[in-house]
Design an enzyme around this catalytic site. Structure first.
Site, PDB file in Angstrom:
ATOM      1  CG  HIS A 179      64.226  37.689  45.661  1.00 41.37           C
ATOM      2  ND1 HIS A 179      64.719  38.960  45.887  1.00 41.37           N
ATOM      3  CD2 HIS A 179      65.309  36.870  45.695  1.00 41.37           C
ATOM      4  CE1 HIS A 179      66.029  38.907  46.063  1.00 41.37           C
ATOM      5  NE2 HIS A 179      66.412  37.649  45.940  1.00 41.37           N
ATOM      6  CG  ASP A 184      62.987  41.498  48.355  1.00 43.22           C
ATOM      7  OD1 ASP A 184      62.959  40.451  47.675  1.00 43.22           O
ATOM      8  OD2 ASP A 184      63.402  41.528  49.529  1.00 43.22           O
ATOM      9  CG  ASP A 200      70.306  38.956  45.460  1.00 43.74           C
ATOM     10  OD1 ASP A 200      69.333  38.220  45.251  1.00 43.74           O
ATOM     11  OD2 ASP A 200      70.869  39.038  46.563  1.00 43.74           O
ATOM     12  CD  GLU A 219      65.723  35.853  49.117  1.00 37.81           C
ATOM     13  OE1 GLU A 219      66.442  34.873  49.372  1.00 37.81           O
ATOM     14  OE2 GLU A 219      66.192  37.013  48.983  1.00 37.81           O
ATOM     15  CD  GLU A 220      68.010  40.144  49.092  1.00 37.81           C
ATOM     16  OE1 GLU A 220      68.577  39.643  50.080  1.00 37.81           O
ATOM     17  OE2 GLU A 220      68.455  40.041  47.935  1.00 37.81           O
ATOM     18  CG  ASP A 272      67.844  34.434  44.986  1.00 32.60           C
ATOM     19  OD1 ASP A 272      68.442  35.459  44.591  1.00 32.60           O
ATOM     20  OD2 ASP A 272      67.426  34.295  46.146  1.00 32.60           O
ATOM     21  CG  HIS A 312      73.060  41.707  49.798  1.00 24.68           C
ATOM     22  ND1 HIS A 312      72.600  41.151  50.971  1.00 24.68           N
ATOM     23  CD2 HIS A 312      72.322  41.140  48.821  1.00 24.68           C
ATOM     24  CE1 HIS A 312      71.639  40.295  50.713  1.00 24.68           C
ATOM     25  NE2 HIS A 312      71.447  40.268  49.404  1.00 24.68           N
TER      26      HIS A 312
END
Length: 416
Positions: free
Chosen positions: A83, A85, A145, A179-180, A202, A384
């Site tokens: 992904h 994003d 990520d 995705e997030e 991922d 994150h």
């Protein structure tokens, strides 16, 4: 002159993380932020420059396909997905990656702001003493990520371009937005993608392999109070904020993310807003076990009922929205897909460490829609947040697994 594929891989990753691609849960657009298309367009041009057919489809999903080599046309088509994003949970613009040869102990990320990466807080870093590690400057997330996943897949493409003699089945590539925020597969066209089985890149630390994840839902508790001037509020005011605090306090501490691990589920109040007259609590519901997951929903419903019984003057409602489900049951229907992943790890000199995902991936949703899709590591840690980092050798290993999967695809006769 031969291309140094490892150096090219690292340069790709560093280039990608400097592109701001955070998604936005409050947006109704697809993709949720236009900046994600900045990376999509970069990837589109890079793929085409390597001779790969690629396009950006509805909702910002990037599709690419590498045709099967001669003699492998009948092999099942393999898909590789990552992904674009990054998480809205930490600042994501202006990423300044720095490469540090880790020698142990704490790492001073930002001398000007005295931001330190603590080895005590993040002891996993001790496994990478002597290696080069990509850190941030401590003010943003890194974006491994999932830009490490993108770089690993693109590194595989570059490897095949440099080695046209390597046989492989049809390879489908998908890079998804959003995705997030749980919308990565909202516009993903499985039929157009055309893979018979797939893998998301991922995951976390090097060597981990994931084929099960949380069942997930989001709960919204709304509490309505009674507003009165505080000077004459005795016996009349019902403060929605106090009731909301009471509700959160009744969520068992042992059922929180900070007190659970492995396959243990949790109830996580992650946002609370309001005033005297109205308050809202957003709660994440997670569990690998379906019955335990449903029990957590019933528990929240009982708490709301209890609150209303204690304070008849207030209004309290509960709304629950399903997010994704555990992919394990779908993966188990095609065990060969997971076995191929294990073989690819061993071909890359890794012994797979199979762990449950304490979260979800695009692969969970795709598996539920009929495309079995285990999750491959990318090598990063502390996602994150501003202490996110990525050992360089771990990224290389993720690329090596992608290459191994591509090589093995030519010999796959059946997924049954």
């Amino acid at each position: 002159m031969a291309v140094d594929l490892n150096q090219s891989l690292l340069e790709r990753f560093l280039r990608y993380v400097r592109i701001h691609t955070q998604s936005n849960e409050a947006s109704n657009e697809a993709p949720s932020t236009a900046v994600q298309l900045d990376l999509a367009n970069v990837l589109l041009e890079e793929l085409r420059a390597m001779g790969v057919e690629a396009e950006i489809g509805r909702g910002g999903v990037l599709y690419a396909v590498i045709p099967a080599t001669a003699g492998a046309e009948s092999a099942p088509s393999i898909g590789l997905i990552a992904h674009m994003d990054t998480s809205p949970d930490a600042p994501g613009a202006g990423v300044k990656p720095q490469i540090v040869r880790y020698t142990g102990g704490d790492v001073l990320l930002n001398p000007e702001k005295c931001i330190v990466f603590s080895a005590k807080t993040f002891p996993e870093i001790g496994r990478y003493i002597g290696e080069e590690v990509v850190f941030t400057d401590g003010t943003t997330l890194l974006g491994a990520d999932d830009k490490a996943g993108i770089a690993a897949i693109m590194g595989m493409v570059e490897y095949l371009a440099a080695h046209p003699e390597v046989p492989h089945a049809r390879i489908a590539i998908g890079f998804t937005p959003d995705e997030e925020i749980g919308r990565g597969t909202e516009n993903f066209d499985i039929a157009h993608f055309g893979a018979d089985y797939a893998y998301t890149f991922d995951g976390g630390e090097v060597g981990t392999l994931e084929s099960e994840n949380f069942n997930a839902a989001s709960a919204l508790v709304k509490i309505r109070g009674v507003g009165v001037h505080p000077g004459s509020a005795k016996g009349k005011m019902v403060n929605a904020l106090r009731l909301a605090a009471k509700f959160v306090e009744r969520l068992p501490a042992e059922m929180s993310p900070e007190c659970t691990d492995g396959r243990e589920g949790f109830l996580h109040p992650h946002d609370m807003t309001g005033s005297v007259t109205e308050a809202s609590i957003h709660i994440l519901i997670r569990d690998h076990d379906r019955e335990a997951f449903e029990e957590k929903k019933r528990f929240l419903a009982a708490l709301v009922k209890e609150l209303k019984a204690e304070c008849p003057q207030c209004g309290a409602t509960l709304e629950i929205r399903e997010s994704y489900e555990n992919m394990r049951g779908y993966i188990d229907k095609k065990p060969r897909v997971l076995e191929l992943a294990r073989e690819a790890y061993r071909a890359a000199d890794l012994e797979p460490v199979e762990v449950p995902i304490r979260g979800g991936t695009d692969g969970a949703m795709l598996s539920a829609k009929g495309l079995p899709c285990p999750n491959i590591f990318t090598g990063g840690m502390n996602y994150h947040g501003v202490y996110e980092c990525l050992p360089v050798k771990s990224l290389e290993k993720a690329r090596d697994v992608a290459v191994a999967l591509a090589k093995m695809s030519a010999t796959v006769e059946s997924l049954d």
